[in-house]
Design a protein around this motif. Structure first.
Motif, mmCIF file in Angstrom:
data_model
loop_
_atom_site.group_PDB
_atom_site.id
_atom_site.type_symbol
_atom_site.label_atom_id
_atom_site.label_comp_id
_atom_site.label_asym_id
_atom_site.label_seq_id
_atom_site.Cartn_x
_atom_site.Cartn_y
_atom_site.Cartn_z
ATOM 1 N N PRO A 164 0.786 -1.224 0.000
ATOM 2 C CA PRO A 164 0.000 0.000 0.000
ATOM 3 C C PRO A 164 0.823 1.282 0.000
ATOM 4 N N PHE A 165 2.028 1.245 0.544
ATOM 5 C CA PHE A 165 2.857 2.439 0.605
ATOM 6 C C PHE A 165 4.159 2.178 -0.106
ATOM 7 N N HIS A 166 4.567 3.134 -0.918
ATOM 8 C CA HIS A 166 5.823 3.007 -1.633
ATOM 9 C C HIS A 166 6.983 3.142 -0.650
ATOM 10 N N SER A 167 7.849 2.177 -0.651
ATOM 11 C CA SER A 167 8.985 2.237 0.277
ATOM 12 C C SER A 167 10.231 2.694 -0.466
ATOM 13 N N THR A 168 10.895 3.679 0.078
ATOM 14 C CA THR A 168 12.126 4.164 -0.522
ATOM 15 C C THR A 168 13.306 3.536 0.190
ATOM 16 N N GLN A 169 14.269 3.131 -0.574
ATOM 17 C CA GLN A 169 15.454 2.510 -0.010
ATOM 18 C C GLN A 169 16.530 3.544 0.323
ATOM 19 N N ASN A 170 16.434 4.712 -0.254
ATOM 20 C CA ASN A 170 17.448 5.739 -0.066
ATOM 21 C C ASN A 170 17.082 6.583 1.161
ATOM 22 N N THR A 171 17.877 6.478 2.210
ATOM 23 C CA THR A 171 17.588 7.234 3.428
ATOM 24 C C THR A 171 17.873 8.723 3.251
ATOM 25 N N GLU A 172 18.712 9.070 2.280
ATOM 26 C CA GLU A 172 19.002 10.479 2.035
ATOM 27 C C GLU A 172 17.752 11.207 1.546
ATOM 28 N N ILE A 173 16.972 10.564 0.710
ATOM 29 C CA ILE A 173 15.728 11.166 0.217
ATOM 30 C C ILE A 173 14.744 11.330 1.368
ATOM 31 N N GLU A 174 14.665 10.323 2.228
ATOM 32 C CA GLU A 174 13.752 10.408 3.367
ATOM 33 C C GLU A 174 14.122 11.560 4.292
ATOM 34 N N SER A 175 15.415 11.743 4.543
ATOM 35 C CA SER A 175 15.823 12.835 5.420
ATOM 36 C C SER A 175 15.582 14.191 4.751
ATOM 37 N N ASP A 176 15.773 14.271 3.433
ATOM 38 C CA ASP A 176 15.495 15.523 2.726
ATOM 39 C C ASP A 176 14.020 15.886 2.810
ATOM 40 N N VAL A 177 13.153 14.904 2.602
ATOM 41 C CA VAL A 177 11.715 15.151 2.678
ATOM 42 C C VAL A 177 11.330 15.570 4.092
ATOM 43 N N PHE A 178 11.928 14.924 5.089
ATOM 44 C CA PHE A 178 11.637 15.273 6.478
ATOM 45 C C PHE A 178 12.018 16.720 6.765
ATOM 46 N N PHE A 179 13.215 17.153 6.345
ATOM 47 C CA PHE A 179 13.660 18.508 6.633
ATOM 48 C C PHE A 179 12.876 19.550 5.834
ATOM 49 N N ILE A 180 12.447 19.213 4.641
ATOM 50 C CA ILE A 180 11.612 20.142 3.870
ATOM 51 C C ILE A 180 10.273 20.340 4.574
ATOM 52 N N CYS A 181 9.660 19.246 5.015
ATOM 53 C CA CYS A 181 8.377 19.348 5.726
ATOM 54 C C CYS A 181 8.542 20.081 7.055
ATOM 55 N N LEU A 182 9.627 19.804 7.755
ATOM 56 C CA LEU A 182 9.870 20.466 9.029
ATOM 57 C C LEU A 182 10.054 21.972 8.842
ATOM 58 N N SER A 183 10.836 22.366 7.839
ATOM 59 C CA SER A 183 11.044 23.800 7.624
ATOM 60 C C SER A 183 9.747 24.479 7.178
ATOM 61 N N TYR A 184 8.932 23.814 6.385
ATOM 62 C CA TYR A 184 7.642 24.379 5.980
ATOM 63 C C TYR A 184 6.740 24.580 7.194
ATOM 64 N N LEU A 185 6.689 23.592 8.077
ATOM 65 C CA LEU A 185 5.856 23.719 9.267
ATOM 66 C C LEU A 185 6.356 24.803 10.203
ATOM 67 N N LEU A 186 7.671 24.960 10.320
ATOM 68 C CA LEU A 186 8.220 26.016 11.173
ATOM 69 C C LEU A 186 7.887 27.400 10.624
ATOM 70 N N ILE A 187 7.981 27.558 9.307
ATOM 71 C CA ILE A 187 7.621 28.848 8.702
ATOM 72 C C ILE A 187 6.140 29.124 8.895
ATOM 73 N N LEU A 188 5.318 28.095 8.722
ATOM 74 C CA LEU A 188 3.883 28.251 8.918
ATOM 75 C C LEU A 188 3.566 28.596 10.369
ATOM 76 N N ALA A 189 4.219 27.925 11.308
ATOM 77 C CA ALA A 189 3.973 28.193 12.726
ATOM 78 C C ALA A 189 4.451 29.588 13.119
ATOM 79 N N ALA A 190 5.503 30.068 12.471
ATOM 80 C CA ALA A 190 5.996 31.407 12.795
ATOM 81 C C ALA A 190 5.093 32.495 12.216
ATOM 82 N N GLY A 191 4.353 32.199 11.162
ATOM 83 C CA GLY A 191 3.528 33.214 10.528
ATOM 84 C C GLY A 191 2.116 33.294 11.058
ATOM 85 N N LEU A 192 1.640 32.266 11.725
ATOM 86 C CA LEU A 192 0.254 32.283 12.191
ATOM 87 C C LEU A 192 -0.021 33.229 13.354
ATOM 88 N N PRO A 193 0.782 33.282 14.414
ATOM 89 C CA PRO A 193 0.468 34.204 15.515
ATOM 90 C C PRO A 193 0.404 35.674 15.109
#
Length: 82
Positions: free
Chosen positions: A37-66
């Protein structure tokens, strides 16, 4: 034949029935199925890149809402909407 998870049982049942019907009609073909059901990626570098992109997006969003809510309530105060 199948695990206890319902997502795996139905495809296995369809596979067993389909192959049974093929044998009844003297066919040499076989149907193979798989369930992933879920595509599994074997490359951990891609997973960490996606994680940091999502994290930075959420931090920018959290900083702009208040400030947005603060400006909105100040505009309501100036207009005296209450």
């Amino acid at each position: 034949m199948c695990s206890a998870e319902p997502i795996n049982c139905f495809p296995m049942l369809v596979n067993i029935l389909s192959n049974t019907f093929l044998r009844l009609f003297n066919s040499t073909a076989r149907i193979r199925i798989w369930s992933e059901p879920f595509h599994s990626t074997q490359n951990t570098e891609i997973e960490s890149d996606v994680f940091f992109i999502c994290l930075s997006y959420l931090l920018i969003l959290a900083a702009g809402l208040p400030p947005h809510f603060a400006v909105s309530s100040m505009e309501d105060y100036k207009v005296k909407s209450m």
